[in-house]
Design an enzyme around this catalytic site. Structure first.
Site, PDB file in Angstrom:
ATOM      1  N   PHE A 123       0.916  -1.137  -0.030  1.00 48.60           N
ATOM      2  CA  PHE A 123       0.148  -0.018   0.121  1.00 48.60           C
ATOM      3  C   PHE A 123       0.892   1.164   0.167  1.00 48.60           C
ATOM      4  O   PHE A 123       1.642   1.708   1.076  1.00 48.60           O
ATOM      5  CB  PHE A 123      -0.824   0.058   1.395  1.00 48.60           C
ATOM      6  N   PRO A 128       8.048  11.167   1.600  1.00 44.76           N
ATOM      7  CA  PRO A 128       8.829  11.860   2.448  1.00 44.76           C
ATOM      8  C   PRO A 128       8.244  13.293   2.996  1.00 44.76           C
ATOM      9  O   PRO A 128       8.528  13.586   4.127  1.00 44.76           O
ATOM     10  CB  PRO A 128      10.153  12.250   1.651  1.00 44.76           C
ATOM     11  N   SER A 132       0.688  12.510   7.319  1.00 48.34           N
ATOM     12  CA  SER A 132      -0.706  12.835   7.706  1.00 48.34           C
ATOM     13  C   SER A 132      -1.232  13.692   6.688  1.00 48.34           C
ATOM     14  O   SER A 132      -2.491  13.455   6.399  1.00 48.34           O
ATOM     15  CB  SER A 132      -0.553  13.363   9.234  1.00 48.34           C
ATOM     16  N   ILE A 157       7.158   2.307   3.236  1.00 45.50           N
ATOM     17  CA  ILE A 157       6.027   1.558   2.766  1.00 45.50           C
ATOM     18  C   ILE A 157       6.268   0.004   3.042  1.00 45.50           C
ATOM     19  O   ILE A 157       7.412  -0.757   2.766  1.00 45.50           O
ATOM     20  CB  ILE A 157       6.256   1.645   1.174  1.00 45.50           C
ATOM     21  N   GLU A 362      -1.238   4.356   9.951  1.00 46.27           N
ATOM     22  CA  GLU A 362      -2.940   4.556   9.714  1.00 46.27           C
ATOM     23  C   GLU A 362      -3.461   5.492  10.537  1.00 46.27           C
ATOM     24  O   GLU A 362      -4.877   5.497  10.778  1.00 46.27           O
ATOM     25  CB  GLU A 362      -3.539   3.025   9.984  1.00 46.27           C
TER      26      GLU A 362
END
Length: 384
Positions: A123, A128, A132, A157, A362
């Site tokens: 995903f 960089p 958020s 990742i 997440e």
């Protein structure tokens, strides 16, 4: 296995059977495996774990969108192997965009392989300068005839370098901000896509950078509509964020179990550690926080499974509380074990390093607090 009695009000009959099945897999197939020693070892182990879980059918709740079952799976797996849990999460992040927005052709091409573990998923959203602030991403996808040319760089990742398929988010209209982002299904062997190197964590986990240099993908690689990538990505995270909280509960459960085992057998000053009130207050607080976290997790999952289109508030509450609580529980477990808790081969030392990432990925805890505040303020007629 999770304490099903605490969360029974949120479960259906088949969830108990499912939890027992996953617990048996975790006890017999995950716990006996030696822990990865370094990044190279972790990458080899990761590929094997993805396939083991696929063979056991553990990804099925992700396809069925049974988020209570997915939460039970992650909580149970995390007790035995934080690495396996992280891999379960990434498989879900790769699969979910296809399920909610992919074409029938895309699902036919990739769904079975992701569920079986024959395809390792990735995903690729973070950059960089875009964590958020997803809308700040600089990776671009320029239309050229029927194709797109991807250029840019992704970092932090999970499964970078070992994934067979990446969900890649790129700006097709940079001036449009979040409304100009598109999601692409990009096989790892696509020319122009390069593994740009590992980013090594203290707890072995396949993390790294990806570089896109005139990476040509066909228009059929677009998942959903052009410009809908931000919406797809956020919907994916909204659905799976509550399972991060479930994983935190699993790690907290393992830490509490290790603390209890040590406190009831270790003797100091002529009595078991568990006989000292200071240890009892620690254990009591740990057990209380774990129970509260579970209630928030499975309330969120129950709401989603009940047909709610979005569980933004519920998922944010669960993730923020459960991950922060798990960090405290693991820290207290280290304190109870004392010097043994910081030895390299100690389960709680490994948990201490593994649980920290859950408060970041997440959506950081701080972002979750903002989400909660906006929902609460909005419900009272305000704006935020």
């Amino acid at each position: 296995m999770p304490d099903l009695a605490t969360i029974a009000a949120f479960l259906d009959l088949h969830h108990g059977e499912w939890a027992a099945r996953v617990a048996d897999f975790a006890d017999t197939r995950l716990r006996p495996r030696p822990r990865a020693r370094d990044d190279d070892d972790g990458r080899r182990e990761a590929v094997e774990l993805v396939r083991l879980m696929g063979d056991a059918g553990l990804y099925r709740p992700l396809a069925d969108m049974d988020y209570r079952a997915a939460a039970l799976a992650r909580e149970t797996i995390a007790v035995a192997s934080p690495l396996a849990d992280a891999l379960y999460a990434i498989q879900g992040l790769c699969l979910t965009p296809l399920l909610i927005a992919g074409t029938e052709s895309q699902r036919e091409r990739y769904r079975a392989g992701l569920l079986s573990g024959d395809l390792v998923g990735g995903f690729a959203m973070t950059e960089p300068e875009a964590g958020s602030d997803v809308a700040a991403m600089r990776t671009t996808a320029r239309r050229e005839g029927d194709d797109y040319l991807l250029n840019g760089r992704k970092h932090l990742i999970s499964n970078a370098g070992i994934a067979d398929l990446y969900m890649v988010f790129a700006a097709t209209d940079p001036a449009a901000g979040s409304r100009g982002i598109t999601c692409f299904a990009v096989p790892a062997d696509t020319p122009g896509l390069h593994f740009a190197g590992a980013q090594v964590l203290s707890a072995p986990h396949p993390l790294g950078e990806l570089a896109f240099q005139d990476c040509r993908v066909p228009g059929s690689a677009v998942v959903g509509e052009s410009g809908a990538g931000f919406k797809i990505g956020m919907a994916t995270l909204d659905r799976l964020r509550l399972t991060v909280a479930a994983a935190a509960c699993g790690m907290a459960e393992r830490a509490l179990d290790e603390a209890l085992a040590h406190a009831t057998t270790r003797r100091q000053f002529g009595q078991a550690l568990a006989d000292f009130q200071v240890i009892q207050t620690k254990i009591g607080a740990m057990a209380m926080e774990l129970a509260a976290a579970r209630l928030l997790v499975y309330q969120a999952a129950h709401t989603r499974d009940g047909g709610a289109e979005r569980v933004t508030l519920e998922a944010a509450r669960a993730k923020a509380f459960a991950t922060e609580a798990a960090q405290r529980i693991v820290d207290e477990a280290v304190q109870i074990l004392g010097g043994r808790g910081v030895l390299a081969d100690s389960p709680v030392d490994y948990l201490y390093r593994a649980v920290r990432a859950l408060r970041i990925y997440e959506g950081t805890t701080e972002i979750q607090y903002l989400i909660i505040a906006r929902q609460v303020i909005g419900a009272h007629g305000g704006t935020a």
